[in-house]
Enzyme design. Structure first.
Site, PDB file in Angstrom:
ATOM      1  N   GLY A 237      -7.312   8.412  29.037  1.00 23.78           N
ATOM      2  CA  GLY A 237      -8.095   8.435  27.948  1.00 23.78           C
ATOM      3  C   GLY A 237      -7.293   8.153  26.797  1.00 23.78           C
ATOM      4  O   GLY A 237      -6.137   8.314  26.572  1.00 23.78           O
ATOM      5  N   PRO A 239      -5.904   9.187  22.822  1.00 26.38           N
ATOM      6  CA  PRO A 239      -5.295  10.417  22.383  1.00 26.38           C
ATOM      7  C   PRO A 239      -6.294  11.443  21.768  1.00 26.38           C
ATOM      8  O   PRO A 239      -7.480  11.018  21.041  1.00 26.38           O
ATOM      9  CB  PRO A 239      -4.293   9.798  21.288  1.00 26.38           C
ATOM     10  CG  PRO A 239      -4.053   8.348  21.376  1.00 26.38           C
ATOM     11  CD  PRO A 239      -5.475   7.947  22.058  1.00 26.38           C
ATOM     12  N   THR A 241      -8.257  13.557  23.045  1.00 25.16           N
ATOM     13  CA  THR A 241      -9.715  13.808  24.001  1.00 25.16           C
ATOM     14  C   THR A 241      -9.659  14.851  24.823  1.00 25.16           C
ATOM     15  O   THR A 241     -10.638  15.390  25.504  1.00 25.16           O
ATOM     16  CB  THR A 241     -10.125  12.390  24.926  1.00 25.16           C
ATOM     17  OG1 THR A 241      -9.049  12.259  25.560  1.00 25.16           O
ATOM     18  CG2 THR A 241     -10.400  11.159  23.913  1.00 25.16           C
ATOM     19  N   GLY A 242      -8.617  15.405  24.862  1.00 26.26           N
ATOM     20  CA  GLY A 242      -8.506  16.791  25.724  1.00 26.26           C
ATOM     21  C   GLY A 242      -7.852  16.736  27.357  1.00 26.26           C
ATOM     22  O   GLY A 242      -8.243  17.521  28.152  1.00 26.26           O
ATOM     23  N   LYS A 243      -7.078  15.698  27.305  1.00 30.75           N
ATOM     24  CA  LYS A 243      -6.424  15.607  28.680  1.00 30.75           C
ATOM     25  C   LYS A 243      -5.460  16.702  29.292  1.00 30.75           C
ATOM     26  O   LYS A 243      -5.442  17.253  30.269  1.00 30.75           O
ATOM     27  CB  LYS A 243      -5.698  14.216  28.807  1.00 30.75           C
ATOM     28  CG  LYS A 243      -6.444  12.972  28.616  1.00 30.75           C
ATOM     29  CD  LYS A 243      -5.517  11.719  28.688  1.00 30.75           C
ATOM     30  CE  LYS A 243      -4.516  11.684  27.578  1.00 30.75           C
ATOM     31  NZ  LYS A 243      -5.469  11.419  26.550  1.00 30.75           N
ATOM     32  N   GLU A 461     -18.846  -3.900  -2.478  1.00 31.82           N
ATOM     33  CA  GLU A 461     -19.203  -2.752  -1.787  1.00 31.82           C
ATOM     34  C   GLU A 461     -21.058  -3.183  -1.652  1.00 31.82           C
ATOM     35  O   GLU A 461     -21.620  -2.670  -0.585  1.00 31.82           O
ATOM     36  CB  GLU A 461     -19.018  -1.511  -2.132  1.00 31.82           C
ATOM     37  CG  GLU A 461     -17.575  -1.337  -2.225  1.00 31.82           C
ATOM     38  CD  GLU A 461     -17.031  -1.444  -1.047  1.00 31.82           C
ATOM     39  OE1 GLU A 461     -17.679  -1.448   0.141  1.00 31.82           O
ATOM     40  OE2 GLU A 461     -15.794  -1.756  -0.930  1.00 31.82           O
ATOM     41  N   HIS A 464     -21.859  -5.558   1.097  1.00 35.18           N
ATOM     42  CA  HIS A 464     -21.828  -5.080   2.284  1.00 35.18           C
ATOM     43  C   HIS A 464     -22.972  -4.084   2.693  1.00 35.18           C
ATOM     44  O   HIS A 464     -23.694  -4.216   3.749  1.00 35.18           O
ATOM     45  CB  HIS A 464     -20.567  -3.853   2.408  1.00 35.18           C
ATOM     46  CG  HIS A 464     -19.290  -4.631   2.678  1.00 35.18           C
ATOM     47  ND1 HIS A 464     -19.065  -5.536   3.743  1.00 35.18           N
ATOM     48  CD2 HIS A 464     -18.056  -4.469   1.855  1.00 35.18           C
ATOM     49  CE1 HIS A 464     -17.811  -5.968   3.539  1.00 35.18           C
ATOM     50  NE2 HIS A 464     -17.141  -5.366   2.658  1.00 35.18           N
ATOM     51  N   ASP A 535     -11.437  -7.073   5.782  1.00 31.75           N
ATOM     52  CA  ASP A 535     -12.770  -7.628   6.266  1.00 31.75           C
ATOM     53  C   ASP A 535     -12.461  -8.738   6.947  1.00 31.75           C
ATOM     54  O   ASP A 535     -13.219  -9.081   8.000  1.00 31.75           O
ATOM     55  CB  ASP A 535     -13.665  -7.741   5.231  1.00 31.75           C
ATOM     56  CG  ASP A 535     -14.138  -6.536   4.396  1.00 31.75           C
ATOM     57  OD1 ASP A 535     -13.964  -5.368   5.105  1.00 31.75           O
ATOM     58  OD2 ASP A 535     -14.325  -6.474   3.276  1.00 31.75           O
TER      59      ASP A 535
END
Length: 658
Positions: A237, A239, A241-243, A461, A464, A535
């Site tokens: 998974g 970095p 994420t709680g492995k 902006e 966008h 962009d």
């Protein structure tokens, strides 16, 4: 007996045990004292003989001791003359002699030179002269001290080795003879307090590892039917994420010893050390079975063995990997040792490591969804003083794509932000400011921006925001700002939908919103600027992905040149012909031109709202979705069951009419 009777009741007398190491320590202290304290505490300054001769004739010198065999003279000044030379001692008058030293050559005749100088002075001002040969034991020690220190170091090293060979191992893991020992940390049974209750979210992953816990607790339940307990599980998974936390929870739930080590701990510059550490780790694991061995960042040692030796060959790493493969195959079905490993680069691992019998299953630990983010926030908000109107669901919705580590960082940053503003509780705005700081960077209030540049940024902006609001499949807009953060001069913040599949229409709308800032500058200023670099980079990658990866080009066809296995490695040739390459480039260019024209048409058809939005940005610097709704009306979107037009031209016409 008398000592015991005089001792306090319930306490044993303190006994000081003699240790041979004290002798070495005292010896080193003695040598250091002799070396640094020879000649007393005086700090004589070096002078040339010509300067000393002048001082002699001025009547400032009291005594000169000349050491004939060292060609060195030591000068002691008269007490009332020392202050005269205070600047040579850094402004501090020394209180010990000698004050100066001078060095001469072997042809220097001390008796004759000193006699001539004294003859030029009155009898009461003549200098006392002492000429001697310096005979000191320190001269002999200077030659002996280095070999003595080498011998002592050698004795210490062998004492550590003898202890280790004797089975005690008090020499410590850092000794030179322990370099082949595994450096992993062992958490004994009952010492790990982390359980599945401490792991928020990760529903699918927790279901997988719960079965591993059941294997360790009730092995006979599975072996009685002829089944074999899995030998390893690979946690894959992104970095954060709680492995690692999930692996600790497995050990805590199973209540078994837990070995943890990083893949980089196996890799050393010494030949054979990595393989030796692998053997030692698995030997300790077998002794502690049933247990769990957790190897974090296994890609450091488990990377696929190179086929091109000239580019990235590393024999030591490959030997370590071979030993790891051998050890994982050597476990019996009842050994009770399960290997857990974690990586975020499963695609580069060696295929031999991934086969059944080694890592029998892969457990994917993905980024948390909305419900899981709520649970993770609940865990990290413990102990934080929150405002009464705090909305947890709102915060979870505004952090899509955040990992567990990111959420922990948001909570901590929000607390720091509230403390910085002297608040008594953490409010919703503090969390939003923390998200802005983590994603966009620190606000740069001191950034110098000219009025013309600020106006250009506002229109960029606003472009966008306008296009993303009017296109039905673009990501929903949250807010727009022209406040500089990090490297960005302005930003449009979106709340992307958590979808697993992206259609062609959705990609086209996203590309239009990406290029909208560049097109807005062209409409207002008549020429583009360098502000759209990021962009354009993302736009180009998406266009090439549509044509060469996702098969969304009619002329190129439903063909994908994406290599998900990484087997191509260092092959520098393209998997298609030059003619196909030219066709891909042409299709990408035509697609981007179509996107550009479509975006330009949308902005011109809604020019009044677009310019009104830009002026509002210049006034407020930060605007939200409510402001866009007041200008353009409700956001464009397809109704339930309504089929969207397939032709991008139809979509553009529809948006323009709206």
């Amino acid at each position: 007996m008398s000592e015991n009777n005089n001792a306090p009741h319930g306490k044993k007398p303190v006994r000081i045990r003699f240790n041979v190491s004290w002798i070495y320590i005292l010896l080193l202290f003695g040598i250091g004292y002799m070396f640094f304290n020879q000649g007393g505490a005086a700090n004589p300054q070096k002078e040339e003989w010509a300067e000393v001769r002048q001082q002699w004739l001025d009547g400032d010198i009291k005594e000169v001791v000349f050491i004939r065999n060292e060609y060195e003279g030591r000068v002691t000044m008269k007490a009332d003359k020392v202050e005269k030379y205070a600047d040579k001692f850094g402004g501090k008058v020394p209180n010990k002699s000698p004050h100066f030293i001078f060095l001469v050559s072997g042809s220097f005749n001390a008796e004759e030179m000193f006699g001539e100088l004294n003859e030029q002075l009155p009898a009461d001002q003549q200098v006392k002269v002492i000429i001697e040969n310096h005979e000191s034991i320190w001269g002999i020690l200077e030659w002996l001290i280095f070999p003595v220190l080498l011998i002592l170091m050698w004795v210490f090293m062998f004492r550590g080795m003898n202890r280790n060979m004797g089975g005690g191992g008090p020499g410590g893991p850092g000794g030179i003879f322990n370099v082949g020992k595994a450096t992993g940390k062992l958490a004994e049974k009952n010492s790990i307090k982390v359980t599945f209750k401490d792991v928020a979210g990760l529903y699918g992953a927790k279901d997988e590892v719960m079965e591993i816990v059941d294997f360790l607790k009730n092995p006979k339940k599975y072996t009685a039917l002829g089944g074999k307990i899995p030998k390893g599980a690979l946690l894959v998974g992104p970095p954060g994420t709680g492995k690692t936390l999930l692996a600790k929870a497995v050990a805590g739930e199973a209540d078994v010893p837990f070995f943890s080590i990083s893949g980089s701990d196996f890799v050393e510059m010494f030949v054979g050390v990595g393989a030796s550490r692998v053997r030692d780790l698995f030997r300790q694991a077998k002794e502690k079975s049933p247990c769990i061995v957790f190897i974090d960042e296994i890609d450091a040692v488990g990377r696929a063995r190179s086929k091109n030796a000239g580019f990235s060959s590393n024999d030591e790493r490959e030997n370590t990997l071979n030993q790891l493969l051998t050890e994982m195959d050597g476990f019996g079905s009842n050994s009770g040792v399960i290997i857990l490993a974690a990586t975020n680069r499963a695609d580069i691992l060696d295929k031999a490591l991934m086969r059944a019998g080694r890592f029998d299953r892969q457990i994917h630990v993905d980024l948390p969804d909305l419900k899981e983010r709520e649970e993770i926030f609940t865990v990290h908000l413990r102990g934080l003083k929150l405002a009464e109107d705090f909305d947890l669901e709102f915060l979870a919705k505004h952090t899509p794509g955040f990992s567990g580590a990111d959420i922990a960082n948001v909570c901590n940053e929000a607390a720091l932000t509230a403390a910085r503003k002297d608040k008594s509780a953490i409010e919703k705005q503090d969390f939003l400011d923390a998200v802005d700081r983590i994603v966009g960077g620190l606000e740069r209030k001191s950034k110098i921006i000219t009025p013309q540049e600020k106006r250009s940024i506002a229109h960029h902006e606003a472009g966008h925001a306008t296009v993303s609001w009017l296109l039905p499949n673009a990501n929903p807009l949250f807010k727009v700002t022209i406040v500089p953060r990090g490297q960005a001069l302005g930003a449009a913040w979106y709340l992307p939908e958590e979808r697993q599949l992206v259609t062609r229409d959705q990609m086209l709308d996203e590309m239009c919103s990406l290029v909208a800032g560049r097109v807005a500058e062209e409409i207002i200023n008549g020429q583009p600027s360098t502000g759209a670099l990021n962009d354009l980079e993302r736009l180009t990658k998406m266009a090439y992905g549509m044509v060469s990866y996702y098969g969304m080009s009619e002329k190129v066809g439903t063909i994908s040149f994406f290599d998900s296995t990484g087997a191509r490695g260092y092959d520098l040739t393209k998997p298609y012909s030059e003619k196909t390459a030219e066709l891909i480039d042409k299709e990408v260019k035509d697609l981007i031109v179509m996107i550009h024209d479509r975006t330009e048409r949308i902005l011109k058809d809604n020019f009044d709202g677009f310019t009104q939005l830009a002026e509002l940005l210049l006034e407020k610097e930060v605007i939200f979705a409510d402001d866009l709704e007041r200008i353009f009306g409700p956001r464009a979107g397809a109704k339930s069951g309504e089929e969207l037009p397939k032709d991008p031209e139809e979509v553009a016409t529809q948006v323009g009419q709206e």
